[in-house]
Scaffold this motif. Structure first.
Motif, PDB file in Angstrom:
ATOM      1  N   GLU A  76     -32.441  -1.691 -16.013  1.00  0.00           N
ATOM      2  CA  GLU A  76     -31.435  -0.671 -15.707  1.00  0.00           C
ATOM      3  C   GLU A  76     -32.112   0.677 -15.497  1.00  0.00           C
ATOM      4  OE1 GLU A  76     -27.242   1.089 -17.541  1.00  0.00           O
ATOM      5  OE2 GLU A  76     -28.609  -0.068 -18.822  1.00  0.00           O
ATOM      6  N   LEU A  77     -33.085   0.991 -16.356  1.00  0.00           N
ATOM      7  CA  LEU A  77     -33.855   2.217 -16.194  1.00  0.00           C
ATOM      8  C   LEU A  77     -34.587   2.215 -14.860  1.00  0.00           C
ATOM      9  CD1 LEU A  77     -35.177   4.843 -17.261  1.00  0.00           C
ATOM     10  CD2 LEU A  77     -36.894   3.405 -18.376  1.00  0.00           C
TER      11      LEU A  77
ATOM     12  N   ASN B 125     -39.394   6.430  -8.441  1.00  0.00           N
ATOM     13  CA  ASN B 125     -40.202   7.058  -9.490  1.00  0.00           C
ATOM     14  C   ASN B 125     -40.874   6.022 -10.384  1.00  0.00           C
ATOM     15  OD1 ASN B 125     -39.645   9.771  -8.791  1.00  0.00           O
ATOM     16  ND2 ASN B 125     -37.646   9.631  -9.801  1.00  0.00           N
ATOM     17  N   LEU B 126     -40.353   4.806 -10.387  1.00  0.00           N
ATOM     18  CA  LEU B 126     -40.969   3.692 -11.116  1.00  0.00           C
ATOM     19  C   LEU B 126     -41.140   2.518 -10.155  1.00  0.00           C
ATOM     20  CD1 LEU B 126     -39.168   3.607 -14.606  1.00  0.00           C
ATOM     21  CD2 LEU B 126     -41.524   4.282 -14.119  1.00  0.00           C
ATOM     22  N   PRO B 127     -42.084   2.626  -9.244  1.00  0.00           N
ATOM     23  CA  PRO B 127     -42.215   1.579  -8.221  1.00  0.00           C
ATOM     24  C   PRO B 127     -42.798   0.275  -8.746  1.00  0.00           C
ATOM     25  CG  PRO B 127     -43.952   3.199  -7.968  1.00  0.00           C
ATOM     26  CD  PRO B 127     -43.044   3.731  -9.032  1.00  0.00           C
ATOM     27  N   LYS B 128     -43.580   0.339  -9.829  1.00  0.00           N
ATOM     28  CA  LYS B 128     -44.225  -0.856 -10.363  1.00  0.00           C
ATOM     29  C   LYS B 128     -44.050  -0.896 -11.873  1.00  0.00           C
ATOM     30  CE  LYS B 128     -47.838  -0.791  -6.801  1.00  0.00           C
ATOM     31  NZ  LYS B 128     -49.300  -0.745  -6.568  1.00  0.00           N
ATOM     32  N   ILE B 129     -43.375  -1.921 -12.354  1.00  0.00           N
ATOM     33  CA  ILE B 129     -43.079  -2.032 -13.776  1.00  0.00           C
ATOM     34  C   ILE B 129     -43.616  -3.353 -14.299  1.00  0.00           C
ATOM     35  CG2 ILE B 129     -41.245  -2.031 -15.520  1.00  0.00           C
ATOM     36  CD1 ILE B 129     -39.497  -0.678 -13.309  1.00  0.00           C
ATOM     37  N   ALA B 130     -44.374  -3.285 -15.387  1.00  0.00           N
ATOM     38  CA  ALA B 130     -44.902  -4.491 -16.019  1.00  0.00           C
ATOM     39  C   ALA B 130     -44.485  -4.490 -17.483  1.00  0.00           C
ATOM     40  CB  ALA B 130     -46.420  -4.550 -15.898  1.00  0.00           C
ATOM     41  N   ALA B 131     -43.926  -5.606 -17.937  1.00  0.00           N
ATOM     42  CA  ALA B 131     -43.520  -5.767 -19.335  1.00  0.00           C
ATOM     43  C   ALA B 131     -44.362  -6.871 -19.954  1.00  0.00           C
ATOM     44  CB  ALA B 131     -42.044  -6.100 -19.437  1.00  0.00           C
ATOM     45  N   ILE B 132     -45.057  -6.543 -21.040  1.00  0.00           N
ATOM     46  CA  ILE B 132     -45.881  -7.524 -21.740  1.00  0.00           C
ATOM     47  C   ILE B 132     -45.057  -8.116 -22.871  1.00  0.00           C
ATOM     48  CG2 ILE B 132     -47.997  -7.902 -23.041  1.00  0.00           C
ATOM     49  CD1 ILE B 132     -49.214  -5.521 -21.567  1.00  0.00           C
ATOM     50  N   VAL B 133     -44.819  -9.418 -22.800  1.00  0.00           N
ATOM     51  CA  VAL B 133     -43.957 -10.113 -23.760  1.00  0.00           C
ATOM     52  C   VAL B 133     -44.746 -11.283 -24.337  1.00  0.00           C
ATOM     53  CG1 VAL B 133     -41.748 -11.267 -24.123  1.00  0.00           C
ATOM     54  CG2 VAL B 133     -41.954  -9.493 -22.363  1.00  0.00           C
ATOM     55  N   ASP B 134     -44.692 -11.448 -25.659  1.00  0.00           N
ATOM     56  CA  ASP B 134     -45.449 -12.536 -26.277  1.00  0.00           C
ATOM     57  C   ASP B 134     -44.752 -12.997 -27.551  1.00  0.00           C
ATOM     58  OD1 ASP B 134     -46.607 -10.904 -28.603  1.00  0.00           O
ATOM     59  OD2 ASP B 134     -47.331  -9.772 -26.883  1.00  0.00           O
ATOM     60  N   VAL B 135     -45.380 -13.929 -28.255  1.00  0.00           N
ATOM     61  CA  VAL B 135     -44.750 -14.545 -29.417  1.00  0.00           C
ATOM     62  C   VAL B 135     -44.609 -13.591 -30.592  1.00  0.00           C
ATOM     63  CG1 VAL B 135     -45.439 -16.888 -28.862  1.00  0.00           C
ATOM     64  CG2 VAL B 135     -46.990 -15.437 -30.183  1.00  0.00           C
TER      65      VAL B 135
ATOM     66  N   GLU C 100     -52.149  -0.405 -15.705  1.00  0.00           N
ATOM     67  CA  GLU C 100     -51.924   1.041 -15.806  1.00  0.00           C
ATOM     68  C   GLU C 100     -52.868   1.800 -14.887  1.00  0.00           C
ATOM     69  OE1 GLU C 100     -52.154   2.227 -19.901  1.00  0.00           O
ATOM     70  OE2 GLU C 100     -49.981   1.987 -20.179  1.00  0.00           O
ATOM     71  N   ASP C 101     -54.127   1.368 -14.822  1.00  0.00           N
ATOM     72  CA  ASP C 101     -55.085   2.017 -13.927  1.00  0.00           C
ATOM     73  C   ASP C 101     -54.679   1.882 -12.465  1.00  0.00           C
ATOM     74  OD1 ASP C 101     -56.665   2.843 -16.023  1.00  0.00           O
ATOM     75  OD2 ASP C 101     -58.058   1.159 -15.894  1.00  0.00           O
ATOM     76  N   LEU C 102     -53.916   0.834 -12.159  1.00  0.00           N
ATOM     77  CA  LEU C 102     -53.448   0.612 -10.786  1.00  0.00           C
ATOM     78  C   LEU C 102     -52.129   1.322 -10.503  1.00  0.00           C
ATOM     79  CD1 LEU C 102     -54.243  -3.203 -10.421  1.00  0.00           C
ATOM     80  CD2 LEU C 102     -55.468  -1.308  -9.341  1.00  0.00           C
ATOM     81  N   GLY C 103     -51.621   2.074 -11.494  1.00  0.00           N
ATOM     82  CA  GLY C 103     -50.400   2.843 -11.279  1.00  0.00           C
ATOM     83  C   GLY C 103     -49.125   2.171 -11.745  1.00  0.00           C
ATOM     84  N   TRP C 104     -49.233   1.057 -12.467  1.00  0.00           N
ATOM     85  CA  TRP C 104     -48.044   0.390 -12.989  1.00  0.00           C
ATOM     86  C   TRP C 104     -47.539   1.100 -14.238  1.00  0.00           C
ATOM     87  CZ3 TRP C 104     -45.927  -4.602 -11.490  1.00  0.00           C
ATOM     88  CH2 TRP C 104     -46.541  -5.151 -10.354  1.00  0.00           C
ATOM     89  N   TYR C 105     -46.216   1.064 -14.437  1.00  0.00           N
ATOM     90  CA  TYR C 105     -45.609   1.522 -15.685  1.00  0.00           C
ATOM     91  C   TYR C 105     -45.565   0.313 -16.614  1.00  0.00           C
ATOM     92  CZ  TYR C 105     -42.236   3.491 -18.983  1.00  0.00           C
ATOM     93  OH  TYR C 105     -41.612   3.946 -20.125  1.00  0.00           O
TER      94      TYR C 105
ATOM     95  N   GLN D 107     -29.130  -2.576  -7.865  1.00  0.00           N
ATOM     96  CA  GLN D 107     -29.450  -1.195  -7.548  1.00  0.00           C
ATOM     97  C   GLN D 107     -30.947  -0.937  -7.591  1.00  0.00           C
ATOM     98  OE1 GLN D 107     -27.182   1.181 -10.282  1.00  0.00           O
ATOM     99  NE2 GLN D 107     -25.230   0.487  -9.498  1.00  0.00           N
ATOM    100  N   THR D 108     -31.723  -1.894  -8.130  1.00  0.00           N
ATOM    101  CA  THR D 108     -33.162  -1.743  -8.136  1.00  0.00           C
ATOM    102  C   THR D 108     -33.671  -1.641  -6.704  1.00  0.00           C
ATOM    103  OG1 THR D 108     -33.284  -3.077 -10.143  1.00  0.00           O
ATOM    104  CG2 THR D 108     -35.325  -2.766  -8.908  1.00  0.00           C
ATOM    105  N   GLU D 109     -34.561  -0.692  -6.470  1.00  0.00           N
ATOM    106  CA  GLU D 109     -35.086  -0.479  -5.126  1.00  0.00           C
ATOM    107  C   GLU D 109     -35.766  -1.752  -4.616  1.00  0.00           C
ATOM    108  OE1 GLU D 109     -34.925   2.213  -3.160  1.00  0.00           O
ATOM    109  OE2 GLU D 109     -33.669   3.256  -4.597  1.00  0.00           O
ATOM    110  N   PRO D 110     -35.577  -2.088  -3.345  1.00  0.00           N
ATOM    111  CA  PRO D 110     -36.145  -3.323  -2.813  1.00  0.00           C
ATOM    112  C   PRO D 110     -37.664  -3.350  -2.841  1.00  0.00           C
ATOM    113  CG  PRO D 110     -35.235  -1.965  -1.055  1.00  0.00           C
ATOM    114  CD  PRO D 110     -34.765  -1.363  -2.341  1.00  0.00           C
TER     115      PRO D 110
END
Length: 296
Positions: free
Chosen positions: A54-55, A62-72, A34-39, A8-11
């Protein structure tokens, strides 16, 4: 959550996982995105990627660009990251950005901030870096983009991220041309300030007093004064290399304040004309704000 729900995620949505070595610049990358408009979501446990997707599917455009920072810092949860990403990629276009740096660069950065490495434990700083590098190896090998930040300062890294992820046609710098009245105080967030009080004040012309710089008759009066047109042309010309430099240095927001006594006539007229000129500069998006217009 079923596999179908991921679809269901937008293409046209973009999903980016940012990971890599501690000290390689994840925070700087997050700020640049974030400055480039990413969530941007920082320090996200891998198990929370599924609810985040899912969100994203529910939010759509409404959330066209999503970035998740994951680390140790996720501890034992980090071991599930690769498996989680592999399962997400079944229904979602996910990219992985891996930030790399040499041992020498990482040691230097940790020593500068005087903080221990998250995997250092009772060992040395290099012990922690070595353990993390080994742990990160599978993720590095499956990454789509690898950036070695060893020779970057924070501004150079932010510029590299901007060049890699900026949308086509996105402005390099967002400029706010702000009119104001000196009697109400200087704008605290102004990067540059110009003073229009060298021009005769329309306030002392009875038929112009109740009007503002937005009215054509006031604007015509202001720019009929000696020095007005010359100032506008010269100031716009002087701003061209400044705004180009802001883009090179990845300064993405700038406020150019134009002041007069009350912020009603001269500053408003000049701000409007200046904004029209600046809009023709490449990589510059301009908006106009009249801070004190309407005040007594």
């Amino acid at each position: 959550m079923t596999e179908d729900s991921y679809e269901q995620t937008e293409p046209d949505q973009e999903v980016l996982i940012v990971t890599g070595m501690s000290g390689a610049g994840r925070s700087t990358v997050g700020n640049a995105l974030e400055d480039l408009g990413w969530y941007v979501v920082d320090n996200l446990p891998p198990q929370m990627l599924r609810p985040l997707m899912e969100l994203a599917g529910r939010a759509g455009t409404n959330l066209p660009k999503i970035a998740a920072i994951v680390d140790v810092r996720g501890g034992s949860l980090f071991s599930d990251l690769q498996e989680t990403i592999d399962s997400l990629r079944v229904g979602i276009p996910v990219r992985i950005l891996f930030l790399e740096a040499t041992d020498a660069a990482l040691v230097r950065r940790f020593e500068q901030v005087r903080r221990p490495h998250p995997l250092q434990g009772d060992g040395t700083l290099l012990d922690g870096i070595t353990a993390e590098r080994q742990r990160m190896l599978p993720m590095r090998e499956s990454s789509d983009i690898i950036i070695d930040t060893s020779d970057f300062n924070i501004h150079q890294l932010a510029t590299a991220i901007s060049e890699t992820f900026a949308s086509a046609g996105a402005p390099g710098v967002q400029v706010t041309v702000l009119s104001f009245g000196f009697k109400y105080g200087l704008p605290a967030d102004a990067d540059l300030v110009a003073d229009m009080r060298f021009l005769p004040n329309p306030f002392w012309v009875p038929e112009l007093r109740p009007l503002s710089g937005l009215d054509p008759v006031v604007s015509e009066y202001v720019f009929a004064q000696e020095g007005a047109e010359e100032f506008l042309r010269g100031y716009a010309l002087a701003l061209a290399p400044v705004l180009a430099g802001y883009q090179r240095e990845n300064k993405r927001h700038a406020t150019i304040a134009i002041g007069c006594t009350g912020g009603k006539h001269r500053s408003v007229a000049v701000a409007e004309r200046l904004a029209r000129i600046l809009r023709d500069q490449p990589g510059v998006a301009v908006r106009v704000k009249h801070r004190d217009l309407g005040r007594e």
